[in-house]
Design a protein around this motif. Structure first.
Motif, PDB file in Angstrom:
ATOM      1  N   PRO A   1       0.851  -1.128   0.031  1.00 20.58           N
ATOM      2  CA  PRO A   1      -0.105  -0.044   0.060  1.00 20.58           C
ATOM      3  C   PRO A   1       0.868   1.247   0.109  1.00 20.58           C
ATOM      4  O   PRO A   1       1.825   1.298   0.716  1.00 20.58           O
ATOM      5  CB  PRO A   1      -0.740   0.022   1.216  1.00 20.58           C
ATOM      6  N   LEU A   2       0.558   2.264  -0.665  1.00 16.79           N
ATOM      7  CA  LEU A   2       1.225   3.609  -0.686  1.00 16.79           C
ATOM      8  C   LEU A   2       0.091   4.542  -0.151  1.00 16.79           C
ATOM      9  O   LEU A   2      -1.156   4.622  -0.625  1.00 16.79           O
ATOM     10  CB  LEU A   2       1.498   3.945  -2.228  1.00 16.79           C
ATOM     11  N   PRO A   3       0.371   5.490   0.788  1.00 18.81           N
ATOM     12  CA  PRO A   3      -0.537   6.264   1.329  1.00 18.81           C
ATOM     13  C   PRO A   3      -0.939   7.402   0.382  1.00 18.81           C
ATOM     14  O   PRO A   3      -2.011   8.151   0.528  1.00 18.81           O
ATOM     15  CB  PRO A   3       0.184   7.142   2.445  1.00 18.81           C
ATOM     16  N   ARG A   4      -0.327   7.995  -0.539  1.00 19.59           N
ATOM     17  CA  ARG A   4      -0.374   8.940  -1.703  1.00 19.59           C
ATOM     18  C   ARG A   4       0.383   9.061  -2.810  1.00 19.59           C
ATOM     19  O   ARG A   4       1.283   7.771  -2.589  1.00 19.59           O
ATOM     20  CB  ARG A   4      -0.462  10.329  -0.918  1.00 19.59           C
ATOM     21  N   ASN A   5       0.401   9.635  -3.801  1.00 17.96           N
ATOM     22  CA  ASN A   5       1.420   9.387  -4.860  1.00 17.96           C
ATOM     23  C   ASN A   5       2.560   9.358  -4.599  1.00 17.96           C
ATOM     24  O   ASN A   5       3.071  10.367  -3.519  1.00 17.96           O
ATOM     25  CB  ASN A   5       0.878  10.599  -5.690  1.00 17.96           C
ATOM     26  N   GLY A   6       3.490   8.468  -4.976  1.00 16.26           N
ATOM     27  CA  GLY A   6       4.815   8.435  -4.544  1.00 16.26           C
ATOM     28  C   GLY A   6       5.603   7.805  -5.672  1.00 16.26           C
ATOM     29  O   GLY A   6       5.145   7.135  -6.545  1.00 16.26           O
ATOM     30  N   THR A   7       6.941   7.492  -5.181  1.00 18.30           N
ATOM     31  CA  THR A   7       7.737   6.720  -5.925  1.00 18.30           C
ATOM     32  C   THR A   7       8.225   5.439  -4.979  1.00 18.30           C
ATOM     33  O   THR A   7       8.634   5.722  -3.836  1.00 18.30           O
ATOM     34  CB  THR A   7       9.309   7.653  -6.137  1.00 18.30           C
ATOM     35  N   LEU A   8       8.267   4.318  -5.783  1.00 17.27           N
ATOM     36  CA  LEU A   8       8.722   3.137  -5.321  1.00 17.27           C
ATOM     37  C   LEU A   8      10.060   2.843  -6.134  1.00 17.27           C
ATOM     38  O   LEU A   8       9.905   2.806  -7.175  1.00 17.27           O
ATOM     39  CB  LEU A   8       7.687   2.056  -5.470  1.00 17.27           C
ATOM     40  N   ALA A   9      11.070   2.718  -5.407  1.00 17.64           N
ATOM     41  CA  ALA A   9      12.475   2.473  -6.026  1.00 17.64           C
ATOM     42  C   ALA A   9      13.195   1.223  -5.469  1.00 17.64           C
ATOM     43  O   ALA A   9      13.039   1.045  -4.227  1.00 17.64           O
ATOM     44  CB  ALA A   9      13.180   3.811  -6.019  1.00 17.64           C
ATOM     45  N   GLY A  10      14.051   0.783  -6.117  1.00 13.35           N
ATOM     46  CA  GLY A  10      15.067  -0.497  -5.636  1.00 13.35           C
ATOM     47  C   GLY A  10      16.026  -0.731  -6.494  1.00 13.35           C
ATOM     48  O   GLY A  10      16.196   0.079  -7.660  1.00 13.35           O
ATOM     49  N   SER A  11      16.680  -1.739  -6.468  1.00 12.53           N
ATOM     50  CA  SER A  11      17.765  -2.652  -7.225  1.00 12.53           C
ATOM     51  C   SER A  11      17.393  -3.729  -7.330  1.00 12.53           C
ATOM     52  O   SER A  11      17.076  -4.659  -6.421  1.00 12.53           O
ATOM     53  CB  SER A  11      19.274  -1.979  -6.814  1.00 12.53           C
ATOM     54  N   VAL A  12      17.915  -4.259  -8.364  1.00 13.98           N
ATOM     55  CA  VAL A  12      18.032  -5.736  -8.787  1.00 13.98           C
ATOM     56  C   VAL A  12      19.444  -6.305  -8.794  1.00 13.98           C
ATOM     57  O   VAL A  12      20.223  -5.832  -9.761  1.00 13.98           O
ATOM     58  CB  VAL A  12      17.197  -6.368  -9.886  1.00 13.98           C
ATOM     59  N   GLY A  13      19.797  -7.284  -8.075  1.00 18.38           N
ATOM     60  CA  GLY A  13      21.159  -7.873  -8.181  1.00 18.38           C
ATOM     61  C   GLY A  13      21.085  -9.329  -7.926  1.00 18.38           C
ATOM     62  O   GLY A  13      20.091  -9.739  -7.736  1.00 18.38           O
ATOM     63  N   GLY A  14      22.141  -9.867  -8.752  1.00 15.83           N
ATOM     64  CA  GLY A  14      22.164 -11.441  -8.385  1.00 15.83           C
ATOM     65  C   GLY A  14      23.698 -11.786  -7.900  1.00 15.83           C
ATOM     66  O   GLY A  14      24.404 -10.964  -7.367  1.00 15.83           O
ATOM     67  N   ALA A  15      23.986 -12.912  -7.979  1.00 18.48           N
ATOM     68  CA  ALA A  15      25.279 -13.542  -7.387  1.00 18.48           C
ATOM     69  C   ALA A  15      26.443 -12.738  -8.257  1.00 18.48           C
ATOM     70  O   ALA A  15      27.538 -12.631  -7.556  1.00 18.48           O
ATOM     71  CB  ALA A  15      25.543 -14.953  -7.647  1.00 18.48           C
ATOM     72  N   LEU A  16      26.470 -12.340  -9.509  1.00 18.95           N
ATOM     73  CA  LEU A  16      27.453 -11.718 -10.067  1.00 18.95           C
ATOM     74  C   LEU A  16      27.229 -10.116 -10.176  1.00 18.95           C
ATOM     75  O   LEU A  16      28.198  -9.443 -10.866  1.00 18.95           O
ATOM     76  CB  LEU A  16      27.488 -12.351 -11.432  1.00 18.95           C
ATOM     77  N   GLY A  17      26.498  -9.566  -9.090  1.00 20.18           N
ATOM     78  CA  GLY A  17      26.243  -8.170  -9.205  1.00 20.18           C
ATOM     79  C   GLY A  17      24.975  -7.619  -9.700  1.00 20.18           C
ATOM     80  O   GLY A  17      23.858  -8.336  -9.958  1.00 20.18           O
TER      81      GLY A  17
END
Length: 85
Positions: A15-31
Motif C-alpha cells: 500500500p502507498l498512502p498517496r502518490n509517490g515513488t517506489l524504487a529499488g535495485s535488482v542484483g544477483g550473485a554476479l552483481g
C-alpha cells in the motif's frame, strides 16, 4: 538489494498512502542485473499500471498513484523465472 534475482518473494500487497515513488535495485550473485522488468499491478487487477526496467546498475523506480499494488519482477532471458514480490 530489493528484488534480487534468484530469491523468491510471496505476493504481498504494497500500500502507498498517496502518490509517490517506489524504487529499488535488482542484483544477483554476479552483481547488478540490467533489463529486469519491475511491474506494479493494482491489487485485484491483471495488467500493470506502471513498468520500469532496471538500469546497468540494477536500479529502477516507479511513480505510482495512491493504492495497493503487487510488484512483479520479470528477469531478462527465458532461463530465469518470473517472481512476485
Amino acid at each position: 538489494s530489493f528484488g534480487s534475482v534468484g530469491q523468491t518473494y510471496i505476493g504481498v500487497p504494497a500500500p502507498l498512502p498517496r502518490n509517490g515513488t517506489l524504487a529499488g535495485s535488482v542484483g544477483g550473485a554476479l552483481g547488478p542485473v540490467r533489463g529486469v522488468q519491475v511491474r506494479a499491478v493494482p491489487v485485484g487487477r491483471v495488467a500493470p499500471s506502471a513498468v520500469a526496467v532496471s538500469a546497468a546498475d540494477g536500479s529502477w523506480s516507479l511513480v505510482l498513484p495512491a493504492g495497493a499494488y503487487v510488484i512483479e519482477v520479470v528477469p531478462p532471458g527465458a532461463s530465469l523465472r518470473r517472481q512476485w514480490i
